[in-house]
Design a protein around this motif. Structure first.
Motif, PDB file in Angstrom:
ATOM      1  N   GLY A 142       0.805  -1.215   0.000  1.00  0.00           N
ATOM      2  CA  GLY A 142       0.000   0.000   0.000  1.00  0.00           C
ATOM      3  C   GLY A 142       0.838   1.265   0.000  1.00  0.00           C
ATOM      4  O   GLY A 142       1.894   1.331   0.646  1.00  0.00           O
ATOM      5  N   TYR A 143       0.343   2.278  -0.705  1.00  0.00           N
ATOM      6  CA  TYR A 143       1.003   3.578  -0.704  1.00  0.00           C
ATOM      7  C   TYR A 143       1.097   4.139   0.727  1.00  0.00           C
ATOM      8  O   TYR A 143       0.216   3.896   1.549  1.00  0.00           O
ATOM      9  CB  TYR A 143       0.196   4.603  -1.505  1.00  0.00           C
ATOM     10  N   PRO A 144       2.126   4.923   1.010  1.00  0.00           N
ATOM     11  CA  PRO A 144       2.134   5.654   2.286  1.00  0.00           C
ATOM     12  C   PRO A 144       1.051   6.734   2.289  1.00  0.00           C
ATOM     13  O   PRO A 144       0.495   7.068   1.239  1.00  0.00           O
ATOM     14  CB  PRO A 144       3.542   6.269   2.331  1.00  0.00           C
ATOM     15  N   ASP A 145       0.757   7.258   3.453  1.00  0.00           N
ATOM     16  CA  ASP A 145      -0.265   8.300   3.605  1.00  0.00           C
ATOM     17  C   ASP A 145       0.334   9.640   3.196  1.00  0.00           C
ATOM     18  O   ASP A 145       0.943  10.341   4.010  1.00  0.00           O
ATOM     19  CB  ASP A 145      -0.753   8.329   5.060  1.00  0.00           C
ATOM     20  N   LEU A 146       0.169  10.024   1.938  1.00  0.00           N
ATOM     21  CA  LEU A 146       0.751  11.267   1.429  1.00  0.00           C
ATOM     22  C   LEU A 146       0.057  12.489   2.007  1.00  0.00           C
ATOM     23  O   LEU A 146       0.673  13.534   2.186  1.00  0.00           O
ATOM     24  CB  LEU A 146       0.670  11.292  -0.099  1.00  0.00           C
ATOM     25  N   GLY A 147      -1.246  12.369   2.306  1.00  0.00           N
ATOM     26  CA  GLY A 147      -1.997  13.485   2.875  1.00  0.00           C
ATOM     27  C   GLY A 147      -2.846  14.190   1.842  1.00  0.00           C
ATOM     28  O   GLY A 147      -2.679  14.023   0.632  1.00  0.00           O
ATOM     29  N   GLY A 148      -3.789  14.992   2.324  1.00  0.00           N
ATOM     30  CA  GLY A 148      -4.604  15.838   1.455  1.00  0.00           C
ATOM     31  C   GLY A 148      -3.861  17.125   1.131  1.00  0.00           C
ATOM     32  O   GLY A 148      -2.973  17.548   1.883  1.00  0.00           O
ATOM     33  N   ILE A 149      -4.205  17.745   0.030  1.00  0.00           N
ATOM     34  CA  ILE A 149      -3.464  18.921  -0.436  1.00  0.00           C
ATOM     35  C   ILE A 149      -3.480  20.050   0.603  1.00  0.00           C
ATOM     36  O   ILE A 149      -2.426  20.567   1.006  1.00  0.00           O
ATOM     37  CB  ILE A 149      -4.027  19.422  -1.780  1.00  0.00           C
ATOM     38  N   LEU A 150      -4.664  20.451   1.081  1.00  0.00           N
ATOM     39  CA  LEU A 150      -4.731  21.508   2.095  1.00  0.00           C
ATOM     40  C   LEU A 150      -4.165  21.046   3.430  1.00  0.00           C
ATOM     41  O   LEU A 150      -3.613  21.848   4.193  1.00  0.00           O
ATOM     42  CB  LEU A 150      -6.172  21.988   2.280  1.00  0.00           C
ATOM     43  N   ASP A 151      -4.280  19.754   3.740  1.00  0.00           N
ATOM     44  CA  ASP A 151      -3.696  19.222   4.979  1.00  0.00           C
ATOM     45  C   ASP A 151      -2.181  19.387   4.959  1.00  0.00           C
ATOM     46  O   ASP A 151      -1.558  19.768   5.961  1.00  0.00           O
ATOM     47  CB  ASP A 151      -4.046  17.736   5.143  1.00  0.00           C
ATOM     48  N   ILE A 152      -1.582  19.096   3.819  1.00  0.00           N
ATOM     49  CA  ILE A 152      -0.131  19.235   3.665  1.00  0.00           C
ATOM     50  C   ILE A 152       0.268  20.703   3.782  1.00  0.00           C
ATOM     51  O   ILE A 152       1.235  21.051   4.479  1.00  0.00           O
ATOM     52  CB  ILE A 152       0.314  18.662   2.300  1.00  0.00           C
ATOM     53  N   LEU A 153      -0.495  21.565   3.116  1.00  0.00           N
ATOM     54  CA  LEU A 153      -0.189  22.999   3.176  1.00  0.00           C
ATOM     55  C   LEU A 153      -0.339  23.524   4.598  1.00  0.00           C
ATOM     56  O   LEU A 153       0.437  24.378   5.046  1.00  0.00           O
ATOM     57  CB  LEU A 153      -1.108  23.759   2.219  1.00  0.00           C
ATOM     58  N   ALA A 154      -1.307  22.989   5.353  1.00  0.00           N
ATOM     59  CA  ALA A 154      -1.477  23.397   6.747  1.00  0.00           C
ATOM     60  C   ALA A 154      -0.282  22.966   7.597  1.00  0.00           C
ATOM     61  O   ALA A 154       0.120  23.683   8.519  1.00  0.00           O
ATOM     62  CB  ALA A 154      -2.763  22.800   7.308  1.00  0.00           C
ATOM     63  N   SER A 155       0.299  21.805   7.298  1.00  0.00           N
ATOM     64  CA  SER A 155       1.491  21.368   8.019  1.00  0.00           C
ATOM     65  C   SER A 155       2.669  22.298   7.741  1.00  0.00           C
ATOM     66  O   SER A 155       3.493  22.564   8.618  1.00  0.00           O
ATOM     67  CB  SER A 155       1.863  19.939   7.610  1.00  0.00           C
ATOM     68  N   LEU A 156       2.746  22.819   6.531  1.00  0.00           N
ATOM     69  CA  LEU A 156       3.851  23.703   6.140  1.00  0.00           C
ATOM     70  C   LEU A 156       3.658  25.129   6.636  1.00  0.00           C
ATOM     71  O   LEU A 156       4.627  25.833   6.935  1.00  0.00           O
ATOM     72  CB  LEU A 156       3.996  23.712   4.619  1.00  0.00           C
ATOM     73  N   ARG A 157       2.407  25.570   6.731  1.00  0.00           N
ATOM     74  CA  ARG A 157       2.107  26.967   7.063  1.00  0.00           C
ATOM     75  C   ARG A 157       1.663  27.143   8.509  1.00  0.00           C
ATOM     76  O   ARG A 157       1.896  28.196   9.117  1.00  0.00           O
ATOM     77  CB  ARG A 157       0.997  27.465   6.121  1.00  0.00           C
ATOM     78  N   GLY A 158       1.001  26.110   9.065  1.00  0.00           N
ATOM     79  CA  GLY A 158       0.329  26.232  10.347  1.00  0.00           C
ATOM     80  C   GLY A 158      -1.157  26.422  10.103  1.00  0.00           C
ATOM     81  O   GLY A 158      -1.554  27.191   9.218  1.00  0.00           O
ATOM     82  N   VAL A 159      -1.984  25.738  10.884  1.00  0.00           N
ATOM     83  CA  VAL A 159      -3.422  25.733  10.628  1.00  0.00           C
ATOM     84  C   VAL A 159      -4.024  27.133  10.726  1.00  0.00           C
ATOM     85  O   VAL A 159      -4.756  27.585   9.829  1.00  0.00           O
ATOM     86  CB  VAL A 159      -4.134  24.773  11.608  1.00  0.00           C
ATOM     87  N   GLU A 160      -3.746  27.860  11.804  1.00  0.00           N
ATOM     88  CA  GLU A 160      -4.360  29.170  11.994  1.00  0.00           C
ATOM     89  C   GLU A 160      -3.949  30.149  10.901  1.00  0.00           C
ATOM     90  O   GLU A 160      -4.772  30.906  10.386  1.00  0.00           O
ATOM     91  CB  GLU A 160      -3.997  29.717  13.370  1.00  0.00           C
ATOM     92  N   LYS A 161      -2.666  30.144  10.534  1.00  0.00           N
ATOM     93  CA  LYS A 161      -2.205  31.050   9.491  1.00  0.00           C
ATOM     94  C   LYS A 161      -2.856  30.730   8.156  1.00  0.00           C
ATOM     95  O   LYS A 161      -3.237  31.638   7.400  1.00  0.00           O
ATOM     96  CB  LYS A 161      -0.684  30.978   9.370  1.00  0.00           C
ATOM     97  N   LEU A 162      -2.997  29.436   7.865  1.00  0.00           N
ATOM     98  CA  LEU A 162      -3.599  29.065   6.589  1.00  0.00           C
ATOM     99  C   LEU A 162      -5.066  29.467   6.535  1.00  0.00           C
ATOM    100  O   LEU A 162      -5.563  29.921   5.492  1.00  0.00           O
ATOM    101  CB  LEU A 162      -3.451  27.567   6.337  1.00  0.00           C
ATOM    102  N   LEU A 163      -5.776  29.343   7.646  1.00  0.00           N
ATOM    103  CA  LEU A 163      -7.168  29.775   7.680  1.00  0.00           C
ATOM    104  C   LEU A 163      -7.281  31.270   7.368  1.00  0.00           C
ATOM    105  O   LEU A 163      -8.177  31.704   6.637  1.00  0.00           O
ATOM    106  CB  LEU A 163      -7.782  29.471   9.048  1.00  0.00           C
ATOM    107  N   LEU A 164      -6.372  32.068   7.902  1.00  0.00           N
ATOM    108  CA  LEU A 164      -6.363  33.503   7.605  1.00  0.00           C
ATOM    109  C   LEU A 164      -5.974  33.762   6.152  1.00  0.00           C
ATOM    110  O   LEU A 164      -6.523  34.649   5.492  1.00  0.00           O
ATOM    111  CB  LEU A 164      -5.407  34.229   8.550  1.00  0.00           C
ATOM    112  N   ASP A 165      -5.037  32.953   5.637  1.00  0.00           N
ATOM    113  CA  ASP A 165      -4.605  33.117   4.249  1.00  0.00           C
ATOM    114  C   ASP A 165      -5.756  32.897   3.267  1.00  0.00           C
ATOM    115  O   ASP A 165      -5.807  33.540   2.211  1.00  0.00           O
ATOM    116  CB  ASP A 165      -3.487  32.129   3.918  1.00  0.00           C
TER     117      ASP A 165
END
Length: 334
Positions: A142-165
């Motif tokens: 099985g493939y590894p868990d690559l993640g969802g696109i916005l989930d990945i971006l939230a890991s890179l940016r931080g959840v609160e900052k991404l919500l404001l973005d």
């Protein structure tokens, strides 16, 4: 026989539900955490072959019952693609943490791409390749868990900052979503190339057997956004990913995502929905109207159930088009 059952299910021709039961031999002390361990807990100096050797004894203790198929997937924690894009990983208490790296106030200066020499990317590829070579004649990798696109971006940016973005700089978020999706598809393509010689089909972190390329897509971040924002920020890349594979499925996690169901059911290429009610919510069999809606749109449906829950779904809805899982989803949550 298993292959034929799953093929008929995908075609909508199986006149019963698939029933997937993964059970450990009673003489073993193994759990799903042993079967799909977070691979960050292993010494990085271990060779891929040494890692697989430690897991092999666990695999041999599993009974694959009903329509379950022998499988193993690489667990590096949810959304490992964030590490491929530069996030530093911290593993603690069974959980993979990703450190946000996009600190810039102005996202216009940010661009995301894959470094082929990234240490995490190379580690995942090396173990994935070794697993295919060692077990390709025996089980489904099985493939590894690559993640969802916005989930990945939230890991890179931080959840609160991404919500404001999403409100402050929507065009830049859309651009970064496309860049993350491009890398996602690049990695997905690479993994598919490694599976070309595999004998027993395709799978992911979910127990979903596929005769050709497919994935359990997701966007857990969507729990926090409106249907309008979902259509703007999630749907375009989600459709792109669906079009890049033959058997796309969607992981609908929690009642906060139900407002997006209509948009999901309208994606022609999407084959089905995995419904996870979430902690504290009624079990899957108590959402009969939701399950009926999914099937009414000719989508397949995968749910985790107890034996009594499985019987209720079959009694009330007939069972056709359902994949009923009697196993624990908890390893993926680590």
């Amino acid at each position: 026989k298993l292959r034929n059952n799953w093929l008929l299910w995908w075609q909508g021709k199986l006149d019963r539900p698939l029933v997937v039961i993964e059970a450990f031999d009673v003489r073993s002390n193994f759990t799903y955490e042993h079967l799909y361990p977070n691979l960050f807990q292993f010494d990085s100096n271990l060779t891929p072959e040494q890692v697989l050797l430690q897991v092999e004894a666990v695999i041999q203790s599993v009974h694959w019952l009903g329509d379950a198929y022998p499988r193993w997937w690489l667990n590096f924690g949810p959304g490992i693609l964030a590490a491929f894009l530069g996030s530093q990983v911290r593993y603690a208490n069974g959980i993979t943490w990703f450190k946000p790296i996009l600190k810039e106030e102005n996202l216009k200066t940010v661009s995301l791409s894959l470094d082929p020499e990234n240490q995490y990317y190379q580690r995942v590829l090396s173990i994935f390749k070794a697993a295919v070579q060692r077990w390709e004649q025996l089980l489904t990798i099985g493939y590894p868990d690559l993640g969802g696109i916005l989930d990945i971006l939230a890991s890179l940016r931080g959840v609160e900052k991404l919500l404001l973005d999403l409100v402050d700089t929507p065009q830049e978020v859309l651009r970064l979503c496309k860049e993350v999706a491009d890398v996602w598809l690049q990695v997905f393509s690479q993994l598919n190339q490694l599976l070309e010689t595999a004998k027993h089909g395709f799978s992911s972190w979910a127990p979903l057997w596929m005769p050709a390329s497919g994935y359990m897509l997701q966007s857990d971040f969507s729990y926090m956004i409106s249907p309008r924002m979902f259509k703007t920020f999630v749907l375009p890349t989600l459709i792109t990913c669906c079009q890049a594979m033959q058997f796309p499925f969607y992981h609908l996690d929690g009642k906060g995502q139900l407002s997006h169901l209509k948009s999901l059911l309208e994606i022609e290429q999407l084959k089905g929905i995995q419904w996870i009610p979430g902690d504290g919510a009624p079990p899957a069999e108590d959402w009969l109207e939701l399950l009926t809606e999914i099937r009414r749109h000719h989508k397949l449906c995968q749910v985790y159930v107890t034996p009594a829950g499985a019987q209720k779904i079959v009694r009330e809805l007939g069972g056709q088009g359902f994949c009923l899982l009697y196993t624990s989803p908890s390893p993926r949550d680590s």
